[in-house]
Each structure stands twice: as structure tokens, then as C-alpha cells.
Scaffold this motif. Structure first.
Motif, mmCIF file in Angstrom:
data_model
loop_
_atom_site.group_PDB
_atom_site.id
_atom_site.type_symbol
_atom_site.label_atom_id
_atom_site.label_comp_id
_atom_site.label_asym_id
_atom_site.label_seq_id
_atom_site.Cartn_x
_atom_site.Cartn_y
_atom_site.Cartn_z
ATOM 1 N N HIS A 11 0.852 -1.186 0.000
ATOM 2 C CA HIS A 11 0.000 0.000 0.000
ATOM 3 C C HIS A 11 0.891 1.241 0.000
ATOM 4 O O HIS A 11 1.988 1.220 0.578
ATOM 5 C CB HIS A 11 -0.908 0.038 1.231
ATOM 6 N N PHE A 12 0.401 2.316 -0.610
ATOM 7 C CA PHE A 12 1.209 3.540 -0.675
ATOM 8 C C PHE A 12 0.395 4.797 -0.416
ATOM 9 O O PHE A 12 0.930 5.903 -0.421
ATOM 10 C CB PHE A 12 1.888 3.660 -2.056
ATOM 11 N N GLU A 13 -0.903 4.663 -0.171
ATOM 12 C CA GLU A 13 -1.755 5.835 -0.009
ATOM 13 C C GLU A 13 -1.366 6.651 1.221
ATOM 14 O O GLU A 13 -1.379 7.878 1.204
ATOM 15 C CB GLU A 13 -3.219 5.398 0.091
ATOM 16 N N TYR A 14 -1.010 5.997 2.299
ATOM 17 C CA TYR A 14 -0.697 6.665 3.565
ATOM 18 C C TYR A 14 0.460 7.641 3.420
ATOM 19 O O TYR A 14 0.452 8.715 4.026
ATOM 20 C CB TYR A 14 -0.383 5.606 4.620
ATOM 21 N N VAL A 15 1.459 7.271 2.613
ATOM 22 C CA VAL A 15 2.628 8.145 2.448
ATOM 23 C C VAL A 15 2.535 8.986 1.178
ATOM 24 O O VAL A 15 3.441 9.764 0.882
ATOM 25 C CB VAL A 15 3.937 7.328 2.444
ATOM 26 N N GLY A 16 1.461 8.821 0.401
ATOM 27 C CA GLY A 16 1.267 9.641 -0.796
ATOM 28 C C GLY A 16 2.307 9.426 -1.874
ATOM 29 O O GLY A 16 2.677 10.364 -2.586
ATOM 30 N N PRO A 72 -11.108 -6.105 -5.604
ATOM 31 C CA PRO A 72 -12.289 -6.066 -4.729
ATOM 32 C C PRO A 72 -12.907 -4.673 -4.601
ATOM 33 O O PRO A 72 -13.859 -4.513 -3.844
ATOM 34 C CB PRO A 72 -11.731 -6.530 -3.367
ATOM 35 N N SER A 73 -12.373 -3.682 -5.303
ATOM 36 C CA SER A 73 -12.944 -2.331 -5.227
ATOM 37 C C SER A 73 -12.714 -1.613 -6.547
ATOM 38 O O SER A 73 -11.768 -1.904 -7.284
ATOM 39 C CB SER A 73 -12.304 -1.529 -4.087
ATOM 40 N N ASP A 74 -13.587 -0.659 -6.835
ATOM 41 C CA ASP A 74 -13.398 0.181 -8.018
ATOM 42 C C ASP A 74 -12.173 1.075 -7.852
ATOM 43 O O ASP A 74 -11.497 1.407 -8.830
ATOM 44 C CB ASP A 74 -14.640 1.046 -8.248
ATOM 45 N N ASP A 129 -6.471 1.534 2.906
ATOM 46 C CA ASP A 129 -7.217 0.279 2.828
ATOM 47 C C ASP A 129 -7.687 0.046 1.404
ATOM 48 O O ASP A 129 -7.795 0.984 0.613
ATOM 49 C CB ASP A 129 -8.428 0.309 3.758
ATOM 50 N N ASN A 130 -7.991 -1.221 1.109
ATOM 51 C CA ASN A 130 -8.520 -1.582 -0.198
ATOM 52 C C ASN A 130 -10.045 -1.648 -0.140
ATOM 53 O O ASN A 130 -10.739 -0.796 -0.677
ATOM 54 C CB ASN A 130 -7.929 -2.920 -0.645
ATOM 55 N N PHE A 131 -10.572 -2.644 0.552
ATOM 56 C CA PHE A 131 -12.018 -2.784 0.704
ATOM 57 C C PHE A 131 -12.256 -3.543 2.002
ATOM 58 O O PHE A 131 -12.443 -4.758 2.004
ATOM 59 C CB PHE A 131 -12.611 -3.530 -0.493
ATOM 60 N N PRO A 132 -12.234 -2.833 3.142
ATOM 61 C CA PRO A 132 -12.258 -3.505 4.447
ATOM 62 C C PRO A 132 -13.555 -4.262 4.705
ATOM 63 O O PRO A 132 -14.648 -3.711 4.585
ATOM 64 C CB PRO A 132 -12.076 -2.355 5.449
ATOM 65 N N THR A 133 -13.427 -5.527 5.082
ATOM 66 C CA THR A 133 -14.604 -6.353 5.331
ATOM 67 C C THR A 133 -15.293 -5.995 6.644
ATOM 68 O O THR A 133 -16.457 -6.355 6.840
ATOM 69 C CB THR A 133 -14.245 -7.843 5.348
ATOM 70 N N THR A 134 -14.594 -5.288 7.546
ATOM 71 C CA THR A 134 -15.251 -4.876 8.785
ATOM 72 C C THR A 134 -16.466 -4.004 8.488
ATOM 73 O O THR A 134 -17.480 -4.087 9.194
ATOM 74 C CB THR A 134 -14.277 -4.126 9.701
ATOM 75 N N ASN A 135 -16.383 -3.164 7.463
ATOM 76 C CA ASN A 135 -17.547 -2.355 7.082
ATOM 77 C C ASN A 135 -18.739 -3.243 6.732
ATOM 78 O O ASN A 135 -19.875 -2.981 7.131
ATOM 79 C CB ASN A 135 -17.228 -1.487 5.860
ATOM 80 N N TYR A 178 -13.681 7.110 6.613
ATOM 81 C CA TYR A 178 -12.945 8.125 5.863
ATOM 82 C C TYR A 178 -12.992 7.801 4.365
ATOM 83 O O TYR A 178 -13.199 6.654 3.962
ATOM 84 C CB TYR A 178 -11.489 8.180 6.304
ATOM 85 N N ARG A 179 -12.761 8.827 3.576
ATOM 86 C CA ARG A 179 -12.671 8.668 2.124
ATOM 87 C C ARG A 179 -11.289 8.099 1.796
ATOM 88 O O ARG A 179 -10.385 8.780 1.330
ATOM 89 C CB ARG A 179 -12.914 10.014 1.428
ATOM 90 N N THR A 180 -11.144 6.805 2.073
ATOM 91 C CA THR A 180 -9.862 6.118 1.945
ATOM 92 C C THR A 180 -10.015 4.893 1.062
ATOM 93 O O THR A 180 -10.859 4.031 1.335
ATOM 94 C CB THR A 180 -9.357 5.661 3.328
ATOM 95 N N GLY A 181 -9.196 4.789 0.008
ATOM 96 C CA GLY A 181 -9.224 3.608 -0.831
ATOM 97 C C GLY A 181 -10.638 3.237 -1.246
ATOM 98 O O GLY A 181 -11.439 4.078 -1.656
ATOM 99 N N GLY A 182 -10.955 1.936 -1.113
ATOM 100 C CA GLY A 182 -12.287 1.465 -1.485
ATOM 101 C C GLY A 182 -13.265 1.427 -0.326
ATOM 102 O O GLY A 182 -14.398 0.970 -0.491
#
Length: 397
Positions: A135-140, A188-190, A312-318, A331-335
Motif C-alpha cells: 500500500h502507498f496511499e498513507y505516504v502519498g 475487490p474495489s473500483d 485500505d482496499n475494501f475492508p470487510t469490517t464495514n 474516511y474517504r480512503t481507498g475502497g
């Protein structure tokens, strides 16, 4: 139809459960399956082949810690995999997580290119098109768009303590992964689908198939959770993670507890004993549980589930929370936002406990358990994984 799946684990962890559930669905519809995996144990009802011993996995991991070459050891184990695969003679080869210190990528992909069989590859994270990280979103970071170098996450999984081989890894992975003639990528996500299309894997077709959950397990569930934790007169905000790293937003949940004040209780599940001890006064900490029954009880008891994930990609906890009738704020994070709509939750900007508190207080009166459960029907594991079986059929000549 015969399907070979390859994954780091079998039957446990999110990807291991997906692979096992796919096999069971295939079996129930008259197909044959085999899961090749790298570490741990496999459920007794799953035809499986463990490639590596514990010693081999640990050696691969240790070498990677110094050389930053995860995926370029375990050659002998990968040759054993190929022998087992050839004996099984699958119609379709389904790849999952190829990282995890158990595979020799050149050996595997040279065989895949020569075998010329249809390949489905489910990308559960971003590792397939980077030179190091998953993953690389956290560090931009956007170096993956051209060619990775000077990796800012060298010490993150798969951690390297010394060398930085991110460019070498990137170029070699690009050459290997684009050598397969017949390959369909699945995300697993758009959100992840869009990233894949920007990467060197963009030459292949990409299909989004959402992860699924077992709706016979995750459903509104009676419990004594409120009595057990003395929460009868409180509104409960729940956070759940398997590991609470900074990227999962634990600090924001602590700040949210302060923002909401009296009448509310923020409960966090999945903490280490040390994290539990360090929680601010007024919060409820619960260590990790492997009981899905207890998780369903916790989700159901909560008034709202908050997922302040920063990567995150598409967290199953949701999905699990929705299936138990509990609205989700994320949050508006990943999928992560793809799990909810306005009837069952809300999406906010990152790193702002104020926005989380405002979303909860403004939306709670309009969200209903019925709307949450209805939304969760989109993520019924049997329906979602049936999409894979249909995909397999389209690929077989």
C-alpha cells in the motif's frame, strides 16, 4: 471444471478464507479444486498442497529483510508447486496473494507463460505493481506509476532493514507479470481497479468483484454486551481491526471519544494489551477475538461503526457491521467508501475527528438497521463468489 488457486495461506486470514470459500462453492457445483499455499495449516475439507516448510518461509523472510528481494527465493518450493499443478492439470489458475515469503516469482511466471492456461489474478492490495510495498496511499507515493526507486517504505512490510531493491523489483515484476498471455485481473474495489489500469498491468482486462461475507454468521445478533460492559445508558461507537497500526486511525478514535463526550462510549476491538492500557479514560478497549459470534454481538450492540482507516482496499469490517444492522462512518480512503450509501452511513474527509462526530450526530437519527442489512445483501459471499465461477467459465475454451 478444475481450478488451481495459489495463495500465501489457506482457510484463515481474509485471503485464505476467500480461497477456501471459492473452493467450497466450486465443489458444491460439481467442480474440482486444489489450493497451493505457503504457510500455516489448511482446513481438513480443502484439497490443498503446502509448498514450503516453516524453515523455508523463515529463511525467505530473513533473506528478504537484508536484500529487499521478497518473492525471489523459495525456488525449490516453487518447483514442487509446479509439479503438483501439472499433475492436477487445471483448466484455470487463480492467483491471490503472491507475497508472503513463499514463492519464487521467476519460476512461477515462466511456467505460467509456457503453460498458456487462463489465469485469474485477484489483487487484494497494490503489491503486484510496486517495487516493494503493498500500500502507498498513507505516504502519498506515486513512484509506482513510472518505476519505483528510493522507497519511502523500505522498512514497512515486506520490510528490508538494509538494501533498497525497489527499482530492480519493479522492473523484474513488470517483465514477469506482463508475460502471461491469458490473464484476467480482479480487484475487490473500483478504487483499486482504477489504480491497476494506471499501472503496467493496465494491458490486461480488469473486473471488480467485491469481497463477500457469510450473512448466516454476520447478522443482527442478541447478546448481553451492554450489560457485560455496563453500557445500558450509552450510545456505542465501535471500531474493529485485526491490528491497530497508526494507519488504522486509532488516534482519531481516541480524539472522537473526547469530541462526543458524555452519553457516548467508544469501544475498540483488536487491541494489544499495551494499547488497551494506553487508551484514554472513558474508552473501552477489547483485545483481539477470533470468535465471529462475539464480533457479530459487538457489531449488533453498537449504534454506529466507525472506520477511520487511512489506508485500505475494501475492508470487510464495514460489511460485517452493515450485515449486523449497524451504520458505518468511514474516511474517504481507498475502497472503504464503496461499502456505504446515504441510507446506512456516511463518508468524511481524513484525519478529522470533528467530521466523524458531526457525521454520526447528524446521520444517526435517519439510518436504520433495516437499511444497513439491505445494503449488506450486495456483499453476500455466495453471490459475489459465484461471479468468479461465471468468470472461470468465460475463460475456458
Amino acid at each position: 471444471m478444475k481450478v488451481l488457486q495459489i495463495n500465501s495461506v489457506c482457510g484463515f486470514g481474509s485471503t485464505g478464507r476467500i480461497a477456501a470459500d471459492l473452493y467450497r462453492l466450486l465443489r458444491d457445483q460439481g467442480g474440482q479444486g486444489l489450493i497451493a499455499y505457503g504457510r500455516g495449516d489448511s482446513p481438513k475439507d480443502i484439497p490443498s498442497f503446502r509448498m514450503d516448510s516453516d524453515v523455508e518461509v523463515k529463511l525467505h523472510g530473513a533473506l528478504s529483510r537484508f536484500t529487499d528481494r521478497q518473492g525471489f527465493y523459495s525456488k525449490a518450493a516453487t518447483k514442487k508447486l509446479i509439479e503438483a499443478a501439472q499433475a492436477f492439470d487445471p483448466d484455470v489458475i487463480h492467483l491471490h496473494n503472491l507475497h508472503g515469503y513463499y514463492l519464487h516469482l521467476p519460476t512461477l511466471f515462466h511456467w505460467l507463460a509456457q503453460a498458456d492456461k487462463p489465469v485469474v489474478w485477484t489483487l487484494h492490495d497494490c503489491w503486484a505493481f510496486t517495487g516493494h510495498c503493498s500500500h502507498f496511499e498513507y505516504v502519498g507515493c506515486d513512484r509506482w506509476k513510472n518505476a519505483c526507486h528510493d522507497c519511502p517504505q523500505k522498512k514497512e512490510y515486506p520490510a528490508s532493514l538494509l538494501m533498497d531493491n525497489s527499482r530492480r523489483n519493479y522492473l523484474q515484476k513488470k517483465e514477469l507479470f506482463t508475460s502471461v498471455k491469458q490473464m484476467m485481473l480482479v480487484t475487490p474495489s473500483d478504487w483499486l481497479k482504477g489504480l491497476v489500469q494506471e499501472s503496467f498491468l493496465g494491458k490486461y482486462p480488469v473486473k471488480r468483484i467485491y469481497n463477500g461475507i457469510d450473512l448466516s454468521v454476520f447478522k443482527p445478533t442478541n447478546s448481553n454486551i451492554r450489560e457485560k460492559f455496563n453500557l445500558k445508558d450509552k450510545k456505542i461507537v465501535l471500531g474493529v481491526a485485526s491490528v491497530w497500526s497508526p494507519r488504522k486511525g486509532l488516534e482519531d478514535l481516541c480524539e472522537l471519544s473526547h469530541r462526543l463526550g458524555e452519553g457516548w462510549k467508544v469501544a475498540v476491538v483488536g487491541l494489544t494489551p499495551e494499547q488497551k492500557q494506553a487508551l484514554p479514560a472513558g474508552m473501552l478497549g477489547i483485545t483481539r477475538t477470533d470468535s465471529v459470534q462475539q464480533l457479530a454481538e459487538l457489531y449488533t450492540a453498537a449504534d454506529v461503526f466507525v472506520n477511520p482507516t487511512l489506508e485500505d482496499n475494501f475492508p470487510t469490517t464495514n460489511l460485517e457491521a452493515l450485515a449486523c444492522g449497524t451504520p458505518v462512518v468511514t474516511y474517504r480512503t481507498g475502497g472503504s467508501p464503496e461499502a456505504v450509501d446515504g441510507t446506512c452511513g456516511a463518508v468524511t474527509g481524513q484525519n478529522t475527528a470533528d467530521a466523524l462526530a458531526q457525521a454520526i450526530q447528524s446521520g444517526l437519527a435517519s439510518w436504520t438497521a433495516e437499511a444497513c442489512v439491505q445494503r449488506a445483501q450486495l456483499f453476500d459471499s455466495k453471490a459475489r463468489y459465484s461471479e468468479y465461477l461465471a468468470l472461470y467459465q468465460t475463460l475456458i475454451k
